[in-house]
Enzyme design. Sequence first.
Site, PDB file in Angstrom:
ATOM      1  N   PRO A   2       0.828  -1.207   0.000  1.00 16.72           N
ATOM      2  CA  PRO A   2       0.000   0.000   0.000  1.00 16.72           C
ATOM      3  C   PRO A   2       0.867   1.264   0.000  1.00 16.72           C
ATOM      4  O   PRO A   2       1.789   1.391   0.799  1.00 16.72           O
ATOM      5  CB  PRO A   2      -0.792  -0.140   1.305  1.00 16.72           C
ATOM      6  CG  PRO A   2      -0.856  -1.614   1.540  1.00 16.72           C
ATOM      7  CD  PRO A   2       0.473  -2.128   1.076  1.00 16.72           C
ATOM      8  N   GLU A   3       0.565   2.167  -0.912  1.00 17.20           N
ATOM      9  CA  GLU A   3       1.325   3.398  -1.048  1.00 17.20           C
ATOM     10  C   GLU A   3       0.493   4.566  -0.495  1.00 17.20           C
ATOM     11  O   GLU A   3      -0.542   4.366   0.142  1.00 17.20           O
ATOM     12  CB  GLU A   3       1.710   3.605  -2.510  1.00 17.20           C
ATOM     13  CG  GLU A   3       2.575   2.447  -3.025  1.00 17.20           C
ATOM     14  CD  GLU A   3       2.994   2.621  -4.476  1.00 17.20           C
ATOM     15  OE1 GLU A   3       3.252   1.597  -5.123  1.00 17.20           O
ATOM     16  OE2 GLU A   3       3.070   3.767  -4.975  1.00 17.20           O
ATOM     17  N   LYS A  62       3.425   6.368   3.965  1.00 11.95           N
ATOM     18  CA  LYS A  62       2.922   5.013   4.177  1.00 11.95           C
ATOM     19  C   LYS A  62       2.606   4.723   5.639  1.00 11.95           C
ATOM     20  O   LYS A  62       2.106   3.646   5.955  1.00 11.95           O
ATOM     21  CB  LYS A  62       3.938   3.998   3.647  1.00 11.95           C
ATOM     22  CG  LYS A  62       4.188   4.127   2.139  1.00 11.95           C
ATOM     23  CD  LYS A  62       5.189   3.098   1.670  1.00 11.95           C
ATOM     24  CE  LYS A  62       5.497   3.282   0.186  1.00 11.95           C
ATOM     25  NZ  LYS A  62       6.448   2.271  -0.299  1.00 11.95           N
TER      26      LYS A  62
END
Length: 366
Positions: A2-3, A62
């Site tokens: 996940p960014e 993040k």
Amino acid sequence: MPELAEVARIVHFLRQHLVGKTLSKVQAQHDDVIYGKVGTSAAEFQKAMQGKKVIGAGQQGKYFWITMSSPPHAVMHFGMAGWLKIKDTDTYYYRSDKPADQEWPPKYWKFLLETSDEPKSEAAFVDARRLGRIRLVECPADEIRNHTPLKENGPDPVADKDIVTAAWLGEKLKSKKVPIKALLLDQANISGIGNWMGDEILYHAKIHPEQYSNTLSNDQVKELNTAMHYVCSTAIDVLADSEKFPEHWLFKHRWSKGKKNQSSTLPNGDKITFLTVGGRTSAVVPAVQKKTGAVSKDVNEQPANGTAANSKRKRGVKMEEDSEFDEKPDVKSRGSKKASASAVKEDEEDEEKPSVGRRRSTRSRK
């Protein structure tokens, strides 16, 4: 992984379902990696959260956090495959079609939160690969970014847009001699940009990912700054739902890599090729992204059908093997492949090499 955009999606749901509510029930399962490697334990987490009111949720790249009515506060990182689920709510930017993923509590949960306020909400942090991190930070809520791990990371291009300017970026690029893609992925420089966002930004800026950061012209720096803010803000505005990304984006057309007799092509006919930069597979559009300055090495480009234009060993360049993790998830945005040990350090938490995998969505493809 996940960014920035995917994490922003979760912060959105935290604010919608948890902020302003009191946690009447907190359960935590100890994990000596997820909790232990950052100096806390499940028991400490449970004690710190139980009975307190959630007063806020925030993000820096993040990393994300929930601030409580009194310290300590929880600061979290998803690692490669972690996520936060909310019961009866679609928080996913991907969704598995396995029936087990609809169970509650979900498999691989690390903590469960339940609110007393109506409507009651239930949330769970899940992580099958154990590369995420959950820690407690003892400080006033408004000072959380002044403490580890956030203080060691660079500014967030959305939360800190007043810092991330063309002038600031120009100084950062000139101070280093590294491939521009590697600089963007290094969280110590800029928080939140991962593999797919880095590729998208460089495509819109018309910059080759291998070009040294200190060789970019002033005009290129301005283009890069504009592209960074455009890609990040647009992705966040649609909560990382790639179905809503603009049709001309590189993201929408890059997923044929490694598939025989298929090529990746943009709507205008420009072809997408693949090369390895800093241990990551990078999607590049040669017709747009020209080398205008020194690059770190000659790079073999790989057509989308998986047939190398040149030998993988020619000029000593190692190209990444195709993997299912490089395929597009059915609908929504994806995580990026973990870098090799020699690659750029993405952040302090990614200490282990995960196995390769991918995520699917149950939503039908259009």
